[in-house]
Structure formats: structure tokens, C-alpha cells
Scaffold this active site. Structure first.
Site, mmCIF file in Angstrom:
data_model
loop_
_atom_site.group_PDB
_atom_site.id
_atom_site.type_symbol
_atom_site.label_atom_id
_atom_site.label_comp_id
_atom_site.label_asym_id
_atom_site.label_seq_id
_atom_site.Cartn_x
_atom_site.Cartn_y
_atom_site.Cartn_z
ATOM 1 N N TYR A 185 0.832 -1.188 0.000
ATOM 2 C CA TYR A 185 0.000 0.000 0.000
ATOM 3 C C TYR A 185 0.878 1.254 0.000
ATOM 4 O O TYR A 185 2.104 1.170 -0.082
ATOM 5 C CB TYR A 185 -0.996 -0.058 1.151
ATOM 6 C CG TYR A 185 -1.917 -1.271 1.026
ATOM 7 C CD1 TYR A 185 -2.700 -1.436 -0.116
ATOM 8 C CD2 TYR A 185 -1.964 -2.261 2.002
ATOM 9 C CE1 TYR A 185 -3.519 -2.551 -0.273
ATOM 10 C CE2 TYR A 185 -2.777 -3.374 1.856
ATOM 11 C CZ TYR A 185 -3.548 -3.517 0.721
ATOM 12 O OH TYR A 185 -4.346 -4.621 0.551
ATOM 13 N N LEU A 303 0.896 -17.366 10.026
ATOM 14 C CA LEU A 303 0.742 -18.811 10.226
ATOM 15 C C LEU A 303 1.178 -19.247 11.616
ATOM 16 O O LEU A 303 1.849 -20.267 11.784
ATOM 17 C CB LEU A 303 1.505 -19.584 9.145
ATOM 18 C CG LEU A 303 0.941 -19.476 7.720
ATOM 19 C CD1 LEU A 303 1.764 -20.311 6.752
ATOM 20 C CD2 LEU A 303 -0.521 -19.905 7.671
ATOM 21 N N ARG A 326 -6.417 -14.613 10.155
ATOM 22 C CA ARG A 326 -7.329 -15.647 9.664
ATOM 23 C C ARG A 326 -7.600 -16.715 10.727
ATOM 24 O O ARG A 326 -8.708 -17.246 10.821
ATOM 25 C CB ARG A 326 -6.752 -16.287 8.400
ATOM 26 C CG ARG A 326 -6.694 -15.349 7.200
ATOM 27 C CD ARG A 326 -5.962 -16.001 6.037
ATOM 28 N NE ARG A 326 -5.950 -15.162 4.851
ATOM 29 C CZ ARG A 326 -5.061 -14.226 4.593
ATOM 30 N NH1 ARG A 326 -4.095 -13.979 5.479
ATOM 31 N NH2 ARG A 326 -5.114 -13.521 3.482
#
Length: 366
Positions: A185, A303, A326
Site C-alpha cells: 500500500y 501462520l 485468519r
């Protein structure tokens, strides 16, 4: 059993965290004209009952053209501020978890469809689309329209956007602000030599490429008074010729000297040619390098799904906190389960006290 380090408290400037688990910002692509709605109330309200130490609101654009998609959150006018205030009021009524806000500008990765609609860029002349901006007129990939290189007036508009959004966040009682300098970004594209080909004071050398992100940090730091300010960085672009870990460590040290209170270490997102060796904790070595170059708390992400792994990261000093994204969407009670596994305690809302499993008789504290 020795106390789990993951569940020890941590102070960041004026902010007291009950444990070292941070809920990372996760875009929901569900806003209306930049405004939060009932989706955000239920989404954030649920995460605020997770037992984590800190909840971070998703990337929030400082201007309409700074949104990734037309359905991104914003904090750039009275309507977006009022909508966020309504949601915060609802969440805080039932949770005392500290709430942070990630302030962002999507740069050349703006004007896109939501991921479940394909994520493709919306052309500037198409319905819902707009012209993107960046440090240099270099497209993200051959399928996207090149951004407009920011001139001095454009740079000032960005500065003003971050300043005004930070003041709005302060009015809303946000506990911490995070500046997004990662994932390709706008501010990341200034820092990386792959996306910044400027020949003025904002391009070329590392010091010049770091100049604009550090200016934004100065602006946010001043506007947020004595509250906590963190910076999220991509430690490597995973592409030859891109940002190096040495530059990232140097940038983190400069950010600390300019008033940053924590660094959140991620990677990638800048170039479609990136090759990321995914594995549990694959970004932790970068957090370790940043921690070695600074004296402020560092967050490791990527992760981290198992309680023992998270505990090891904190206990060995690789990082001070772990970030969940997530994984906590999949398991919104991850901190509860981690506490149970590590023999720690968690403080749930009183409405949930009676659900304590019989085999974990000391898991909950009232």
C-alpha cells in the site's frame, strides 16, 4: 507449571494489555461509503469477547481514494466518524478490551473489487472506480492502470488525511493507532526501491525513501498526544532488488526514535512476482531481526496457529506479542483454547462463565 509468557501483561506507552495476543486488522469489505454498519458491530463485538489482549480494527482509509475497495472503511468525514462511534459504543458496552485502529492509504492497490468478486482493479472511468496515486507512475501489474505520481500538493493531501483521521480517532477514544507501511500500500511503496523511482527528496537513497513514511509517523504521533502509536511494516518484498531486512531494521530504529511505540512485522504484498516460502511462523525471523534493532515491543505474525508455537515465540524473545488474523476468524475463542492448553487463565464476560469445561477448573477468572 511455570506461568505461560503468552499470558503475561504488557505495557505499551499508556496502554495496559492483559496478555500478548493481538487481533490483527482484517479487511471486511463491508462498509457503506466508508461507514461502519451492523456487520462491523457483530464482527468486532464477537472478537472483543475472544480474550485477546488487543483488538485492531481493519485498515481504515484516511481519504475516499485511499480505500482498497469501494466497500472499505474510512475515517475521513463526519459520517464515517459517527458510524464508527456507534459501533465502538456497542462493543465497549460489553467489553473492556483495548481497541486499536489501523490507518491506511491503499495507493496504487486502491479502486479494486472485493476479493470474493475477483479482486480486480476497477478502471478509473468505470462505475465505482477512481484514479490511484503512488510515489511513482508504476502499475502494480500489467493488468492494472498506472497510478498518478504524487506531486507536492498530493503529498500534502496525504499528510492532511492522516492528521485529520488521527484526530478523529482520538475523539472516538481509540486506544492505539497503527500506521500501515506494509503489503504494497501507499507508504510501503515509498519505502521499497521496486515501487519508488522518484528523483526528488522522497526517492533514491534509503533515507529518502523512508522520508515520507516517517513524516506520516511524525504527524500521527503529534495528533495522537500521549497514546500508543505502532507501525506495521513489510520486512521484505520477497523479490530480488526489493526492500531488505537491513533496511527494515534501520527503518524500525528510525521509527522508534520518532516516537513509535511498537512495530508489527509482516512481509510481502508489493510485487506480483513475490515468492513466499509459506510455513508456520515463516515471518518470525524478520520479527527477531527488528527486535534486535529496537527497544520497543515487536509483534510477530504469519501462520501462528498453535498455542505452543505462540508461547515459544514470546518465551524465547523472538517477539513480544503474536498477531492473529485468519486463525482467529476461524476460531474466535483461540485465546481461550490457548490458555487452557498452556495452563493459563482468561477473564470472559460473566455471561460465559458457566461454559467453563469441567477439565479446566481454573481456566476462567471472574
Amino acid at each position: 507449571m511455570a506461568q505461560a509468557q503468552l499470558f503475561t501483561p504488557l505495557r505499551i506507552r499508556n496502554l495496559e494489555l492483559a496478555n500478548r495476543i493481538v487481533i490483527a486488522p482484517m479487511c471486511q469489505y463491508s462498509a457503506t461509503d466508508g461507514c461502519m454498519n451492523d456487520w462491523h458491530l457483530t464482527h468486532l463485538g464477537g472478537l472483543a469477547q475472544s480474550g485477546a489482549g488487543l483488538l485492531t480494527i481493519e485498515a481504515t482509509a484516511v481519504s475516499p481514494e485511499g480505500r482498497i475497495t469501494p466497500a472499505d472503511l474510512g475515517l475521513y468525514d463526519d459520517a464515517t466518524e459517527a458510524a464508527m462511534g456507534r459501533v465502538l459504543e456497542g462493543v465497549r458496552k460489553w467489553s473492556d478490551m483495548p481497541i486499536a485502529l489501523q490507518l491506511a492509504h491503499a495507493g496504487r492497490k486502491a479502486s479494486c473489487e472485493a476479493p470474493w468478486r475477483g479482486g480486480r482493479q476497477i478502471a478509473p472511468d468505470a462505475a465505482g472506480g477512481w484514479q490511484t496515486v503512488a510515489p511513482s507512475a508504476l502499475a502494480f501489474d500489467p493488468e492494472t492502470v498506472a497510478p498518478t505520481a504524487l506531486d507536492s500538493e498530493g503529498l500534502q493531501r496525504i499528510r492532511d488525511g492522516f492528521a485529520q483521521a488521527t484526530r478523529r480517532a482520538a475523539r472516538l477514544g481509540i486506544d492505539a493507532v497503527q500506521i500501515h507501511v506494509a503489503h504494497g500500500y501507499l507508504l510501503h511503496t515509498f519505502l521499497s526501491p521496486l515501487s519508488n523511482h522518484r528523483t526528488d527528496a522522497y526517492g533514491g537513497s534509503f533515507e529518502n525513501r523512508a522520508r515520507f513514511p516517517l513524516e506520516i509517523l511524525d504527524i500521527v504521533r503529534e495528533a495522537f498526544a500521549d497514546k500508543a502509536v505502532s507501525v506495521r511494516i513489510s520486512a521484505t518484498d520477497w523479490v530480488p532488488g526489493g526492500l531488505t531486512i537491513d533496511e527494515t531494521a534501520a527503518f524500525s530504529a528510525l521509527a522508534e526514535a520518532r516516537g513509535a511505540d511498537a512495530i508489527n512485522v509482516s512481509t510481502g504484498g508489493l510485487h506480483p512476482g513475490q515468492k513466499i516460502p509459506l510455513s508456520p511462523g515463516y515471518q518470525v525471523p524478520f520479527a527477531r531481526a527488528v527486535k534486535g534493532a529496537t527497544n520497543i515491543p515487536v509483534v510477530a505474525v504469519g501462520l501462528i496457529t498453535e498455542a505452543e508455537h505462540a508461547e515459544a515465540i514470546v518465551a524465547t524473545g523472538d517477539a513480544d506479542m503474536i498477531g492473529l488474523a485468519r486463525g482467529i476468524l476461524y476460531d474466535p475463542r483461540w485465546p481461550w483454547h490457548a490458555a487452557a492448553h498452556l495452563g493459563a487463565q482468561i477473564k470472559p464476560a460473566p455471561q460465559y462463565l458457566r461454559c467453563q469445561p469441567a477439565r479446566y477448573k481454573s481456566l476462567f477468572v471472574n
